[in-house]
Motif scaffolding. Structure first.
Motif, PDB file in Angstrom:
ATOM      1  N   GLY A  26     -14.363  46.396  10.560  1.00 35.63           N
ATOM      2  CA  GLY A  26     -13.609  47.496  11.151  1.00 35.63           C
ATOM      3  C   GLY A  26     -13.046  48.506  10.173  1.00 35.63           C
ATOM      4  O   GLY A  26     -12.153  49.267  10.535  1.00 35.63           O
ATOM      5  N   ALA A  27     -13.570  48.559   8.941  1.00 39.77           N
ATOM      6  CA  ALA A  27     -13.074  49.532   7.962  1.00 39.77           C
ATOM      7  C   ALA A  27     -13.624  50.921   8.256  1.00 39.77           C
ATOM      8  O   ALA A  27     -14.675  51.077   8.881  1.00 39.77           O
ATOM      9  CB  ALA A  27     -13.469  49.105   6.547  1.00 39.77           C
ATOM     10  N   VAL A  32     -15.380  52.426   2.999  1.00 41.51           N
ATOM     11  CA  VAL A  32     -16.531  51.624   2.596  1.00 41.51           C
ATOM     12  C   VAL A  32     -17.279  52.313   1.461  1.00 41.51           C
ATOM     13  O   VAL A  32     -17.620  51.689   0.442  1.00 41.51           O
ATOM     14  CB  VAL A  32     -17.477  51.393   3.800  1.00 41.51           C
ATOM     15  CG1 VAL A  32     -18.732  50.647   3.355  1.00 41.51           C
ATOM     16  CG2 VAL A  32     -16.769  50.618   4.896  1.00 41.51           C
ATOM     17  N   GLU A  33     -17.543  53.606   1.612  1.00 38.95           N
ATOM     18  CA  GLU A  33     -18.264  54.344   0.568  1.00 38.95           C
ATOM     19  C   GLU A  33     -17.474  54.364  -0.735  1.00 38.95           C
ATOM     20  O   GLU A  33     -18.044  54.189  -1.823  1.00 38.95           O
ATOM     21  CB  GLU A  33     -18.544  55.766   1.042  1.00 38.95           C
ATOM     22  CG  GLU A  33     -19.603  55.857   2.131  1.00 38.95           C
ATOM     23  CD  GLU A  33     -20.010  57.283   2.413  1.00 38.95           C
ATOM     24  OE1 GLU A  33     -19.404  58.209   1.838  1.00 38.95           O
ATOM     25  OE2 GLU A  33     -20.948  57.486   3.210  1.00 38.95           O
ATOM     26  N   THR A  77     -13.098  43.370  14.535  1.00 34.12           N
ATOM     27  CA  THR A  77     -11.874  43.786  13.845  1.00 34.12           C
ATOM     28  C   THR A  77     -11.313  42.598  13.085  1.00 34.12           C
ATOM     29  O   THR A  77     -10.899  41.611  13.686  1.00 34.12           O
ATOM     30  CB  THR A  77     -10.822  44.305  14.849  1.00 34.12           C
ATOM     31  OG1 THR A  77     -11.374  45.401  15.581  1.00 34.12           O
ATOM     32  CG2 THR A  77      -9.579  44.776  14.110  1.00 34.12           C
ATOM     33  N   ASP A  78     -11.351  42.690  11.770  1.00 27.39           N
ATOM     34  CA  ASP A  78     -10.791  41.645  10.912  1.00 27.39           C
ATOM     35  C   ASP A  78     -10.263  42.329   9.648  1.00 27.39           C
ATOM     36  O   ASP A  78     -10.921  42.345   8.607  1.00 27.39           O
ATOM     37  CB  ASP A  78     -11.849  40.603  10.569  1.00 27.39           C
ATOM     38  CG  ASP A  78     -11.251  39.357   9.925  1.00 27.39           C
ATOM     39  OD1 ASP A  78     -10.076  39.420   9.514  1.00 27.39           O
ATOM     40  OD2 ASP A  78     -11.947  38.328   9.834  1.00 27.39           O
ATOM     41  N   LEU A  79      -9.087  42.920   9.767  1.00 24.38           N
ATOM     42  CA  LEU A  79      -8.546  43.714   8.671  1.00 24.38           C
ATOM     43  C   LEU A  79      -8.179  42.868   7.458  1.00 24.38           C
ATOM     44  O   LEU A  79      -8.031  43.393   6.355  1.00 24.38           O
ATOM     45  CB  LEU A  79      -7.326  44.499   9.155  1.00 24.38           C
ATOM     46  CG  LEU A  79      -7.612  45.491  10.300  1.00 24.38           C
ATOM     47  CD1 LEU A  79      -6.342  46.267  10.638  1.00 24.38           C
ATOM     48  CD2 LEU A  79      -8.738  46.443   9.928  1.00 24.38           C
ATOM     49  N   ASN A 213     -10.100  55.252  13.454  1.00 22.25           N
ATOM     50  CA  ASN A 213     -11.157  55.382  12.446  1.00 22.25           C
ATOM     51  C   ASN A 213     -11.991  56.637  12.663  1.00 22.25           C
ATOM     52  O   ASN A 213     -12.427  57.283  11.705  1.00 22.25           O
ATOM     53  CB  ASN A 213     -12.060  54.153  12.466  1.00 22.25           C
ATOM     54  CG  ASN A 213     -11.398  52.938  11.832  1.00 22.25           C
ATOM     55  OD1 ASN A 213     -10.304  53.046  11.283  1.00 22.25           O
ATOM     56  ND2 ASN A 213     -12.046  51.796  11.911  1.00 22.25           N
ATOM     57  N   ALA A 214     -12.247  56.978  13.927  1.00 21.01           N
ATOM     58  CA  ALA A 214     -13.026  58.183  14.223  1.00 21.01           C
ATOM     59  C   ALA A 214     -12.305  59.428  13.708  1.00 21.01           C
ATOM     60  O   ALA A 214     -12.915  60.300  13.075  1.00 21.01           O
ATOM     61  CB  ALA A 214     -13.272  58.286  15.731  1.00 21.01           C
ATOM     62  N   ILE A 215     -11.000  59.499  13.957  1.00 23.60           N
ATOM     63  CA  ILE A 215     -10.227  60.661  13.501  1.00 23.60           C
ATOM     64  C   ILE A 215     -10.169  60.717  11.980  1.00 23.60           C
ATOM     65  O   ILE A 215     -10.353  61.774  11.366  1.00 23.60           O
ATOM     66  CB  ILE A 215      -8.813  60.618  14.104  1.00 23.60           C
ATOM     67  CG1 ILE A 215      -8.891  60.789  15.630  1.00 23.60           C
ATOM     68  CG2 ILE A 215      -7.930  61.703  13.500  1.00 23.60           C
ATOM     69  CD1 ILE A 215      -7.576  60.582  16.335  1.00 23.60           C
TER      70      ILE A 215
END
Length: 250
Positions: A26-27, A32-33, A77-79, A213-215
């Motif tokens: 869920g990152a 990630v990049e 989702t596993d933050l 995350n989308a925003i």
């Protein structure tokens, strides 16, 4: 030359493993990049190129080495795993971990079962539903009905998602269960405000992390990932609304 090529491949494998864990947990795309780029820079001074989407990762290091692609088919989702990979990335950047040690630690994070059990998640969703009802100015008399509807709805989501791989149908059926329970409980006098019970019960199904995350991806310039996550969040919200509407129609 052969040893250098093998080392480059090992660096790419470590970067892809880190990115795969984070994306599945869920990152955000830009996180990630950034993590993959930092790991590659810590092990090799050549520039690296990565392109991350919600369904896949493409990564390469400048030179004659091949580009590698991995596909990400399931996301959750596993933050905690995201935080653990970030911790490993910081240790790599500070020179505390070798390439092999980093790979072994990332493999351990990938295999770890850090999420709570199903029953703990259902219980948490149940209690959260009642608390959301109070937050939306519902009465304490409706607290238990909201807990029952929210818990059973979330349990239905977990069960139907295992039975049907399409998230849309699992979310639709889960919200349908919530709608039917809310209508039934108020009809038999076990609840007073049906609208507050429904609102509180569907909150554990709402795609809050996806919307966030989308925003954040859109603000960071990752338009493809931001729009795709936004579309996924819209479909989830649409499925929840359709399930409640279908319950009213019944």
């Amino acid at each position: 030359m052969k040893e250098q090529s093998q080392r480059i491949n090992e660096i790419i494998d470590v970067c892809l493993l880190a990115g795969d864990i984070m994306l599945k947990s869920g990152a955000e795309t830009y996180r990630v990049e950034d993590t993959m780029t930092r790991i590659a820079a810590a092990f090799d001074d050549r520039a690296s190129q990565c392109f991350v989407m919600p369904t896949g990762i493409i990564f390469s290091i400048d030179g004659t080495d091949p580009t590698k692609l991995i596909r990400v088919s399931e996301r959750s989702t596993d933050l905690q795993k995201v935080a653990d990979v970030n911790h490993v990335s910081r240790k790599i950047s500070s020179g505390e971990l070798s390439l092999k040690e980093a790979y072994l630690q990332l493999k351990a994070i990938e295999k770890a079962e850090l999420t709570y059990s199903i029953w703990q998640r259902i219980l948490s969703a149940s209690i959260a539903s009642g608390c959301f009802l109070i937050m939306f100015k519902g009465g304490w008399f409706d607290f238990l009905p909201a807990c029952v509807a929210g818990g059973l709805g979330f349990a239905g989501l977990v069960y139907f998602h295992r039975l049907i791989q399409l998230k849309f149908f699992a979310e639709f059926l889960a919200s349908l269960i919530i709608g039917v329970l809310a209508v039934g409980l108020t009809h038999f006098g076990l609840g007073h405000e049906m609208d507050k019970i429904i609102i509180g019960s569907v909150m554990p199904l709402v795609p809050g992390l996806l919307i966030t995350n989308a925003i954040r991806d859109l603000m960071a310039g990752h338009l493809v990932s931001g729009l795709s996550k936004g579309a996924e969040a819209f479909l989830t919200a649409f499925a929840i609304g359709m399930g409640i509407a279908f319950a009213f129609a019944l």
